[in-house]
Design a protein around this motif. Sequence first.
Motif, PDB file in Angstrom:
ATOM      1  N   VAL A  14      32.843  30.724  33.053  1.00 33.60           N
ATOM      2  CA  VAL A  14      32.719  32.151  32.775  1.00 33.60           C
ATOM      3  C   VAL A  14      33.367  32.914  33.925  1.00 33.60           C
ATOM      4  N   THR A  63      32.921  37.722  26.930  1.00 29.75           N
ATOM      5  CA  THR A  63      32.727  36.704  27.963  1.00 29.75           C
ATOM      6  C   THR A  63      34.019  35.912  28.066  1.00 29.75           C
ATOM      7  N   HIS A 111      36.414  32.957  29.228  1.00 25.69           N
ATOM      8  CA  HIS A 111      36.371  31.548  29.621  1.00 25.69           C
ATOM      9  C   HIS A 111      37.714  31.082  30.194  1.00 25.69           C
TER      10      HIS A 111
END
Length: 316
Positions: A12, A97, A99
């Motif tokens: 993350v 979010t 990645h």
Amino acid sequence: MSTSDAPGTLPVFAAPSAVEPGLDPAWVARVVELALDEDLGPAPGRDVTTQATVPASATGTADLVAREDGVVAGLVVVPEVLAQVARRLGLGEPAVTFHAQDGEAVAKGQVLAALSGPTQVLLIAERTLLNLASRASGVATAAAAWTRELAGTGAQVLDTRKTTPGLRALQKYAVRAGGGTNKRMGLYDVAMVKDNHVVAAGSVRAAIEAVRRAFPDVLVQVEADTTAQAVEALDAGADFLLLDNMPTPVLAETVAAVRAREGRDGVPAHVELEATGNLTLDRAREVAATGVDYLSVGALTHSAPILDLALDLRPA
């Protein structure tokens, strides 16, 4: 910097990019607004399919996924696209979010980001964010290929002004994400004396002197097709040279001639040399071996295919 909750989970990232310099947020907002106007019509616009088939109250999560290997860029625009769509619809802004980060090598099937929020916003934003991120990622992937090929040679790959109108800042940002180097951003920051300028001014020296009088704050680069032209430009006071469409032997001869004059008779101690024209990846190291500082490649921005990215809505 990334974190993960447990071994094996996706990383993350607190921010979608570590590429410097980053994109101007005001520029991103203008580009996204224009792109959405194209897709939805003038603000607030509409998506007749999504707004007819998906309740405004519905929420969901979608994954931004790489469909092929490459280097990703343009993730930085994703939050702005979502925010503008949400405002147009009067709905909540989806959470993102990340990645992966811009500049990262990614693999086919890799999840780059997860987007959660109103389903209408996710679906309406989909094409605009994919258009921008896919195109930027294609440029970054091309730049990375050149950067790898030139590793250890001392030469760097440069972009050019052969960009998609309106997207220059994004495409040059993508070149940086792929490890490449930006040349001038436009006609305003570096003078480039080409053959037509020489014809108009009467001579190379006259063109350089005209630039010095009008814009004393800018560097002056001169285009040369032959060794003689390169030497003439140096003698006339050029700061650096663009060596255009020279066969490798002629390029090597020209580099040697320039290097022999460095530090003498007013010539700078190091003259930056840029090779351009008819450059291909399989010639990259051969051209770099001549001693040039840069290889400028218009194809980075005018011919790079997109990197295939997709937005997949998770089943309810």
